[in-house]
Scaffold this motif. Structure first.
Motif, PDB file in Angstrom:
ATOM      1  N   ARG A   1       1.031   1.047   0.031  1.00 33.55           N
ATOM      2  CA  ARG A   1       1.782   1.478  -1.129  1.00 33.55           C
ATOM      3  C   ARG A   1       2.125   0.499  -2.186  1.00 33.55           C
ATOM      4  NH1 ARG A   1       5.373   1.218   3.368  1.00 33.55           N
ATOM      5  NH2 ARG A   1       7.421   0.193   2.780  1.00 33.55           N
ATOM      6  N   PRO A   2       2.529   0.760  -3.220  1.00 34.89           N
ATOM      7  CA  PRO A   2       2.725  -0.034  -4.273  1.00 34.89           C
ATOM      8  C   PRO A   2       4.265  -0.834  -4.036  1.00 34.89           C
ATOM      9  CG  PRO A   2       2.905   1.775  -5.211  1.00 34.89           C
ATOM     10  CD  PRO A   2       2.237   2.041  -3.982  1.00 34.89           C
ATOM     11  N   ARG A   3       4.381  -1.781  -4.828  1.00 33.52           N
ATOM     12  CA  ARG A   3       5.776  -2.362  -4.740  1.00 33.52           C
ATOM     13  C   ARG A   3       6.578  -1.421  -5.424  1.00 33.52           C
ATOM     14  NH1 ARG A   3       6.022  -7.624  -3.073  1.00 33.52           N
ATOM     15  NH2 ARG A   3       4.114  -8.783  -2.754  1.00 33.52           N
ATOM     16  N   GLY A   4       7.731  -1.319  -4.589  1.00 35.06           N
ATOM     17  CA  GLY A   4       8.863  -0.725  -5.323  1.00 35.06           C
ATOM     18  C   GLY A   4       9.989  -1.265  -6.207  1.00 35.06           C
ATOM     19  N   GLY A   5      11.039  -0.720  -6.127  1.00 35.86           N
ATOM     20  CA  GLY A   5      12.241  -1.244  -7.216  1.00 35.86           C
ATOM     21  C   GLY A   5      13.103  -2.289  -6.567  1.00 35.86           C
TER      22      GLY A   5
END
Length: 337
Positions: free
Chosen positions: A183-187
């Motif tokens: 999964r991509p990097r979040g906030g």
């Protein structure tokens, strides 16, 4: 397995132990660790543990008892039972003939003591201004010196002057080669605090989180939320705010993390030297101290544009194997004799 390697693991923080655990599986030898740290529960299969007494508890209290011997050493307290005991335990192990070479991470005194006992010593060094007499003696006594960072980004004169006795192996991370989450990097912002103490308070962190407009997750830094395996957090955070210990930086590199690095006070300006190297190279946003809250939105924005494949310059891939090869070469040298 061929041979037995002694390994002195300094008790300050978790970094020295973590580094040993990253390198040891790549050694075709039995490793006997000597340390004042409690024996870990999950050592590599080829590692055993010998506990040492502390030489700073109780602290030497007699006036005039200079533990540095006038600057010749870093720490050798007079009339201290713990100090005598730890050296006696190491000497006894050497006297049995069970140790073919010794890795010291880190101690000038243990390095010199082992050399006087006639044991080949491989020193693991740290960044910083290590040009004092104890370090000079230790580097001179060592057969090899392992510097766990890339020489292309940080090449202190006191090490490069030693020529091919120094191996700049790259950043040693326990996570090197580990797959990153899909999964991509979040906030989320992750604050990665080390185990060696910090100059930043909980109020400082709370003010930074409030000003940044992003949620923060604090690992270590006195928060009580230390995690033994922060890989997922490093791999999915929008930005990692980290101290500048060698293992932390290597882990950031392995994770390709966008990072703001903030050096903490350590002997010989170790973390400041690392932060300067990272800042010059553009691998991370490097500060000299904890910033005012209002600066955090801009700092995090700058960091978000960094990280990724640029971290390959810290050379974490294969670093533990390269360090193991340096150590193994000393075993083979001994066998040839």
């Amino acid at each position: 397995m061929t041979g037995r390697i002694g390994w002195y693991v300094h008790h300050h923080g978790r970094g020295h132990l973590t580094r040993m655990r990253a390198i040891a599986p790549h050694l075709d030898a039995h490793v006997v660790c000597f340390s004042s740290l409690p024996a870990p529960d999950d050592l590599p299969a080829n590692v055993s543990w010998v506990g040492l007494a502390r030489d700073d508890q109780p602290a030497p209290a007699l006036p005039g008892d200079d533990p540095t011997a006038g600057g010749l050493l870093h720490w050798a307290p007079l009339r201290h039972a713990g100090h005598r005991s730890r050296l006696a335990v190491i000497a006894a192990a050497v006297a049995t003939g069970d140790v073919d070479a010794f890795v010291v991470d880190v101690s000038a005194e243990v390095t010199l003591f082992l050399r006087l006992l006639g044991v080949p010593v491989i020193v693991v060094t740290q960044p910083g201004d290590r040009i004092d007499e104890p370090h000079r003696l230790a580097f001179a006594a060592a057969r090899r010196v392992i510097a766990p960072w890339p020489v292309e980004l940080y090449a202190p004169r006191h090490l490069t002057s030693l020529g091919d006795r120094v191996a700049f192996v790259g950043g040693i991370s326990r996570f090197a080669g580990r797959a990153r989450p899909a999964r991509p990097r979040g906030g989320e912002v992750v604050l990665l605090g080390g185990g060696g103490g910090a100059d930043v308070s909980a109020d400082d962190i709370a003010a930074a989180e409030s000003a940044s407009g992003r949620p923060w997750r604090v690992l270590g830094a006195g928060s009580g939320s230390w995690t033994a395996d922060p890989w997922e957090a490093l791999s999915t955070a929008s930005v990692v705010v980290s101290w500048c210990g060698q293992n932390a930086v290597a882990d950031l590199a392995a994770a390709g993390a966008p990072a703001v690095v903030i050096p903490q006070e350590r002997p010989f300006a170790e973390q400041h030297a690392t932060a300067s190297a990272l800042g010059r190279s553009g691998l991370a946003v490097a500060l000299t101290g904890w910033p005012e809250p209002a600066r955090w939105p801009d700092l995090l924005g700058q960091a978000s544009a960094r990280g990724g494949e640029a971290w390959a310059a810290w050379r974490t891939e294969g670093a533990a194997q390269r360090a193991a090869a340096v150590i193994s070469a000393e075993l083979r040298t001994g066998e040839a004799r």
